[in-house]
Design an enzyme around this catalytic site. Structure first.
Site, PDB file in Angstrom:
ATOM      1  N   PRO A   9       0.792  -1.227   0.000  1.00 51.15           N
ATOM      2  CA  PRO A   9       0.000   0.000   0.000  1.00 51.15           C
ATOM      3  C   PRO A   9       0.828   1.284   0.000  1.00 51.15           C
ATOM      4  CG  PRO A   9      -0.206  -1.169   2.086  1.00 51.15           C
ATOM      5  CD  PRO A   9       0.479  -2.090   1.134  1.00 51.15           C
ATOM      6  N   ASN A  10       0.356   2.198  -0.824  1.00 48.85           N
ATOM      7  CA  ASN A  10       0.881   3.561  -0.957  1.00 48.85           C
ATOM      8  C   ASN A  10       2.176   3.659  -1.755  1.00 48.85           C
ATOM      9  OD1 ASN A  10      -1.203   4.980   0.546  1.00 48.85           O
ATOM     10  ND2 ASN A  10      -0.415   3.862   2.320  1.00 48.85           N
ATOM     11  N   ARG A  17       4.882  12.066  -3.224  1.00 52.91           N
ATOM     12  CA  ARG A  17       4.863  12.645  -1.887  1.00 52.91           C
ATOM     13  C   ARG A  17       6.055  12.116  -1.087  1.00 52.91           C
ATOM     14  NH1 ARG A  17       2.394  16.091   0.453  1.00 52.91           N
ATOM     15  NH2 ARG A  17       1.731  14.856   2.242  1.00 52.91           N
ATOM     16  N   TYR A  22      11.259   8.685   0.748  1.00 54.20           N
ATOM     17  CA  TYR A  22      11.161   7.647  -0.288  1.00 54.20           C
ATOM     18  C   TYR A  22      11.786   8.035  -1.628  1.00 54.20           C
ATOM     19  CZ  TYR A  22       7.927   5.783   3.158  1.00 54.20           C
ATOM     20  OH  TYR A  22       7.389   5.300   4.321  1.00 54.20           O
ATOM     21  N   ASN A  73       7.830  -5.850  -0.875  1.00 58.69           N
ATOM     22  CA  ASN A  73       7.801  -4.734   0.071  1.00 58.69           C
ATOM     23  C   ASN A  73       6.351  -4.615   0.515  1.00 58.69           C
ATOM     24  OD1 ASN A  73       7.705  -2.378   1.506  1.00 58.69           O
ATOM     25  ND2 ASN A  73       8.990  -1.200   0.080  1.00 58.69           N
ATOM     26  N   ALA A  76       3.065  -0.888   4.831  1.00 57.51           N
ATOM     27  CA  ALA A  76       2.518  -0.858   6.199  1.00 57.51           C
ATOM     28  C   ALA A  76       2.058  -2.239   6.666  1.00 57.51           C
ATOM     29  CB  ALA A  76       1.365   0.132   6.270  1.00 57.51           C
ATOM     30  N   HIS A  79       3.929  -4.563   9.249  1.00 54.88           N
ATOM     31  CA  HIS A  79       3.839  -4.449  10.701  1.00 54.88           C
ATOM     32  C   HIS A  79       2.522  -4.984  11.270  1.00 54.88           C
ATOM     33  CE1 HIS A  79       7.210  -2.004   9.618  1.00 54.88           C
ATOM     34  NE2 HIS A  79       6.433  -1.122   8.993  1.00 54.88           N
ATOM     35  N   ASP A  86       1.278 -15.750   6.374  1.00 50.07           N
ATOM     36  CA  ASP A  86       0.747 -17.104   6.139  1.00 50.07           C
ATOM     37  C   ASP A  86       0.775 -17.454   4.651  1.00 50.07           C
ATOM     38  OD1 ASP A  86       0.320 -17.501   8.816  1.00 50.07           O
ATOM     39  OD2 ASP A  86      -1.832 -17.140   8.752  1.00 50.07           O
ATOM     40  N   GLU A  97      12.332  -9.822   1.614  1.00 45.89           N
ATOM     41  CA  GLU A  97      11.592  -8.636   2.061  1.00 45.89           C
ATOM     42  C   GLU A  97      12.468  -7.405   1.822  1.00 45.89           C
ATOM     43  OE1 GLU A  97      10.713  -8.958   6.217  1.00 45.89           O
ATOM     44  OE2 GLU A  97      10.036  -6.869   6.395  1.00 45.89           O
ATOM     45  N   HIS A  99      12.673  -3.042   2.054  1.00 44.86           N
ATOM     46  CA  HIS A  99      12.130  -1.740   2.466  1.00 44.86           C
ATOM     47  C   HIS A  99      13.040  -0.637   1.956  1.00 44.86           C
ATOM     48  CE1 HIS A  99       9.120  -3.569   4.964  1.00 44.86           C
ATOM     49  NE2 HIS A  99      10.056  -4.406   5.383  1.00 44.86           N
ATOM     50  N   SER A 101      13.141   2.516   3.099  1.00 39.57           N
ATOM     51  CA  SER A 101      13.708   3.132   4.302  1.00 39.57           C
ATOM     52  C   SER A 101      14.123   2.014   5.255  1.00 39.57           C
ATOM     53  CB  SER A 101      12.665   4.032   4.970  1.00 39.57           C
ATOM     54  OG  SER A 101      11.592   3.246   5.471  1.00 39.57           O
ATOM     55  N   ARG A 106      12.930   4.029  12.493  1.00 45.34           N
ATOM     56  CA  ARG A 106      11.829   4.999  12.477  1.00 45.34           C
ATOM     57  C   ARG A 106      10.952   4.820  13.732  1.00 45.34           C
ATOM     58  NH1 ARG A 106       9.355   4.812   6.531  1.00 45.34           N
ATOM     59  NH2 ARG A 106       8.164   6.562   7.415  1.00 45.34           N
ATOM     60  N   ARG A 110       7.037   0.655  13.709  1.00 46.34           N
ATOM     61  CA  ARG A 110       7.579   0.069  12.473  1.00 46.34           C
ATOM     62  C   ARG A 110       8.710  -0.927  12.748  1.00 46.34           C
ATOM     63  NH1 ARG A 110       5.449   3.375   8.323  1.00 46.34           N
ATOM     64  NH2 ARG A 110       5.110   5.503   9.014  1.00 46.34           N
TER      65      ARG A 110
HETATM   66  O1  CA2 Z   1      10.500   1.736   3.791  1.00 46.87           O
HETATM   67  C1  CA2 Z   1       9.647   1.057   3.230  1.00 46.87           C
HETATM   68  O2  CA2 Z   1       9.783   0.600   2.100  1.00 46.87           O
HETATM   69  C2  CA2 Z   1       8.296   0.828   3.924  1.00 46.87           C
HETATM   70  O3  CA2 Z   1       7.868  -0.493   3.617  1.00 46.87           O
HETATM   71  C3  CA2 Z   1       7.351   1.859   3.341  1.00 46.87           C
HETATM   72  C4  CA2 Z   1       5.968   1.842   3.998  1.00 46.87           C
HETATM   73  C5  CA2 Z   1       6.092   1.911   5.515  1.00 46.87           C
HETATM   74  O4  CA2 Z   1       4.795   1.752   6.094  1.00 46.87           O
HETATM   75  C6  CA2 Z   1       7.014   0.843   6.062  1.00 46.87           C
HETATM   76  O5  CA2 Z   1       7.125   1.013   7.457  1.00 46.87           O
HETATM   77  C7  CA2 Z   1       8.390   0.943   5.432  1.00 46.87           C
HETATM   78  C8  CA2 Z   1       5.141   3.044   3.512  1.00 46.87           C
HETATM   79  C9  CA2 Z   1       5.014   3.138   2.028  1.00 46.87           C
HETATM   80  C10 CA2 Z   1       4.460   4.486   1.690  1.00 46.87           C
HETATM   81  O6  CA2 Z   1       4.975   4.868   0.442  1.00 46.87           O
HETATM   82  C11 CA2 Z   1       4.869   6.179   0.079  1.00 46.87           C
HETATM   83  C12 CA2 Z   1       5.594   6.561  -1.009  1.00 46.87           C
HETATM   84  C13 CA2 Z   1       5.567   7.863  -1.437  1.00 46.87           C
HETATM   85  C14 CA2 Z   1       4.774   8.783  -0.785  1.00 46.87           C
HETATM   86  C15 CA2 Z   1       4.027   8.392   0.305  1.00 46.87           C
HETATM   87  C16 CA2 Z   1       4.069   7.075   0.742  1.00 46.87           C
END
Ligand code: CA2
Length: 146
Positions: A9-10, A17, A22, A73, A76, A79, A86, A97, A99, A101, A106, A110
């Site tokens: 997601p996202n 953003r 990121y 990846n 969210a 976590h 599963d 896996e 990530h 970041s 953080r 997380r």
């Molecule tokens: O660092 C990572 O790749 C994460 O998986 C990114 C997730 C975060 O919830 C994990 O803790 C670490 C969030 C992805 C959100 O991606 C965005 C990208 C651009 C703008 C806003 C959000």
């Protein structure tokens, strides 16, 4: 060798953003980079992104018998999702896996990953390069088993 690269997601918001965390490049840029890296290695990559936990479970299940390995990846859902853990265990494919970041550096919520126990490795905090390292790791792992 076929590898499926799954983004949760996202991550479709990459480059739009939060560039401080990121980066400025988009998900399409990431997929192009991975595709370019895979070519000389003889790897055929496939890509999937969803904001929905069930869709991520479905694509992991569909990979069974179709793909040789997974890069995920879970964003969210890292976590929170026992369902993704599963699904990875159920298909038994080698998975890495990734990530962008380093979640362990953080917010405390997380720090824990539900996903790591189903993976051969977790790569954190290397940005897009982490996905390329994951490809290399899976190639070594899968060819090493042959
Ligand atoms: O660092 C990572 O790749 C994460 O998986 C990114 C997730 C975060 O919830 C994990 O803790 C670490 C969030 C992805 C959100 O991606 C965005 C990208 C651009 C703008 C806003 C959000």
């Amino acid at each position: 060798m076929r590898l499926l690269i799954i983004n949760g997601p996202n991550l479709n918001m990459l480059g739009v953003r939060e560039p401080d965390i990121y980066g400025r490049q988009t998900l399409a840029d990431l997929e192009a980079l991975v595709r370019e890296h895979c070519g000389p290695l003889g790897v055929t990559p496939a890509f999937f992104q969803s904001n929905h936990e069930g869709a991520l479970v479905d694509i992991i299940q569909q990979a069974y018998g179709q793909q040789d390995g997974l890069i995920i990846n879970p964003a969210a859902y890292t976590h929170t999702s026992v369902a993704i853990l599963d699904a990875l265990k159920a298909v038994g494919l080698p998975a890495v896996e990734v990530h962008l970041s380093d979640p362990t550096a953080r917010e405390p919520f997380r720090h824990h990953s539900h996903i790591t126990p189903a993976c051969i490795a977790a790569i954190r905090g290397k940005g897009f390069a982490g996905y390329l390292d994951a490809v290399d790791l899976l190639v070594r792992h899968i060819r090493g088993q042959a």
